[in-house]
Design an enzyme around this catalytic site. Structure first.
Site, PDB file in Angstrom:
ATOM      1  N   LYS A  30       0.846  -1.192   0.000  1.00  0.00           N
ATOM      2  CA  LYS A  30       0.000   0.000   0.000  1.00  0.00           C
ATOM      3  C   LYS A  30       0.876   1.234   0.000  1.00  0.00           C
ATOM      4  O   LYS A  30       2.050   1.220   0.407  1.00  0.00           O
ATOM      5  CB  LYS A  30      -0.948   0.025   1.201  1.00  0.00           C
ATOM      6  CG  LYS A  30      -0.282   0.042   2.577  1.00  0.00           C
ATOM      7  CD  LYS A  30       0.165   1.415   3.074  1.00  0.00           C
ATOM      8  CE  LYS A  30       0.745   1.361   4.482  1.00  0.00           C
ATOM      9  NZ  LYS A  30       1.452   2.620   4.869  1.00  0.00           N
ATOM     10  N   ASP A 155      -3.258  -1.126  10.495  1.00  0.00           N
ATOM     11  CA  ASP A 155      -3.298  -1.141   9.036  1.00  0.00           C
ATOM     12  C   ASP A 155      -3.924  -2.413   8.468  1.00  0.00           C
ATOM     13  O   ASP A 155      -4.200  -2.476   7.267  1.00  0.00           O
ATOM     14  CB  ASP A 155      -1.881  -1.004   8.459  1.00  0.00           C
ATOM     15  CG  ASP A 155      -1.353   0.419   8.526  1.00  0.00           C
ATOM     16  OD1 ASP A 155      -2.125   1.319   8.915  1.00  0.00           O
ATOM     17  OD2 ASP A 155      -0.177   0.621   8.195  1.00  0.00           O
TER      18      ASP A 155
END
Length: 301
Positions: A30, A155
């Site tokens: 990401k 996350d």
């Protein structure tokens, strides 16, 4: 310096848990396309506003079902004890939550740099959760898997839900968004950045005024920034050198607390040309931005 993009393996969707062959799944990287720090909570955690986007690059997990309840991971990671490995922690958490006596042999093809701000460990954990859910035939909802994932790290839920997102809180309050999908050149300058040290630095910006998601998206990529970047630049000269080098060639930003930085390009050909110019000694790769995680495409979720 490695020049091969760390592409994740993607297998066909709609895996059947009744089949005996291994399940091969991507664990995508990401980027934080924007990262604002809007406050600090009494428990020491920081309040954030960020935009998460996936890349078509990352690690790969191969999972084989066992019927004896054993969980095995290979290879071991330097400096990470088995008890601390997020993949095994995710597997044990799902095993305990489901009450099943099934196990798995898990092989990790690790391509993403550890501690680079690309979310590799969190993504590996999310792929373990979704992959074992499929392998064991549990059929759990994404919201439930995300709840388990949050116990592993802030996350993990965005990787479980599998869509680019505007995130608030400590990064766990997610709203799906659709972002532009440019090509990126990602550089790891070869240093390790301590996330606790960055968030503990007295000069870190901690009071950026909160904005709405609509305002952030309306401003567009040209207005986005990372509040950690100045602090990381000050304490890590090699990251500062990489930022200066890359910023001369394309719009550039730190992701997370680093050490990875990224440049946004309009085409694959431009990204490839820039990749070829990256100085020796820095690990670099190209990748396309994605709004849907390749993990979810692989599983048909």
């Amino acid at each position: 310096m490695p020049r091969t993009p760390p592409r994740s393996a993607i297998r066909s969707a709609h895996y059947s848990s009744s089949r005996a062959e291994p399940l091969v799944l991507p664990a995508p990287a990401k980027l934080n396309r924007l990262l604002h720090i809007t406050g600090r909570r009494p428990d020491g955690y920081h309040e954030l506003q960020t935009l998460f986007q996936f890349l078509d690059a990352g690690d790969t997990l191969t999972l084989r079902r066992r019927t004896d309840g054993e969980l095995n991971l290979s290879p071991s990671l330097d400096g990470v004890a088995p008890a601390d490995n997020l993949i095994l922690r995710a597997a044990r958490l799902l095993q305990g939550e489901s009450g099943r006596r099934l196990g798995a042999d898990i092989h990790l093809d690790k391509r993403l740099p550890m501690g680079g701000g690309l979310g590799g460990g969190s993504s590996d954990a999310a792929t373990a959760l979704l992959g074992l859910d499929a392998l064991w035939g549990l059929g759990m909802e994404l919201t439930e898997l995300a709840r388990l994932g949050l116990r592993l790290g802030a996350d993990v839920p965005v990787f479980v839900h599998g869509h680019a997102a505007w995130a608030e809180g400590i990064g766990e309050r997610l709203t799906p968004v659709t972002l532009d999908t440019p090509w990126f050149v990602v550089i790891h300058p070869g240093v390790t950045v301590s996330t606790p040290a960055v968030f503990g630095a007295p000069e870190l910006t901690r009071h950026t005024p909160p904005i709405t998601m609509a305002r952030a998206l309306q401003g567009g990529a040209a207005s986005w920034r990372n509040d950690c970047q100045d602090t990381v630049r000050r304490h890590y000269p090699e990251v500062a050198r990489a930022l200066d080098w890359l910023a001369q060639r394309a719009p550039t930003m730190l992701t997370g607390t680093g050490a990875c930085i990224f440049a946004r390009l309009e085409s694959e050909s431009r990204a490839d040309r820039l990749l070829a110019e990256v100085p020796e000694g820095w690990h670099a790769f190209t990748a396309r931005g994605l709004n849907r995680s390749p993990l979810h495409a692989a599983l048909g979720r």
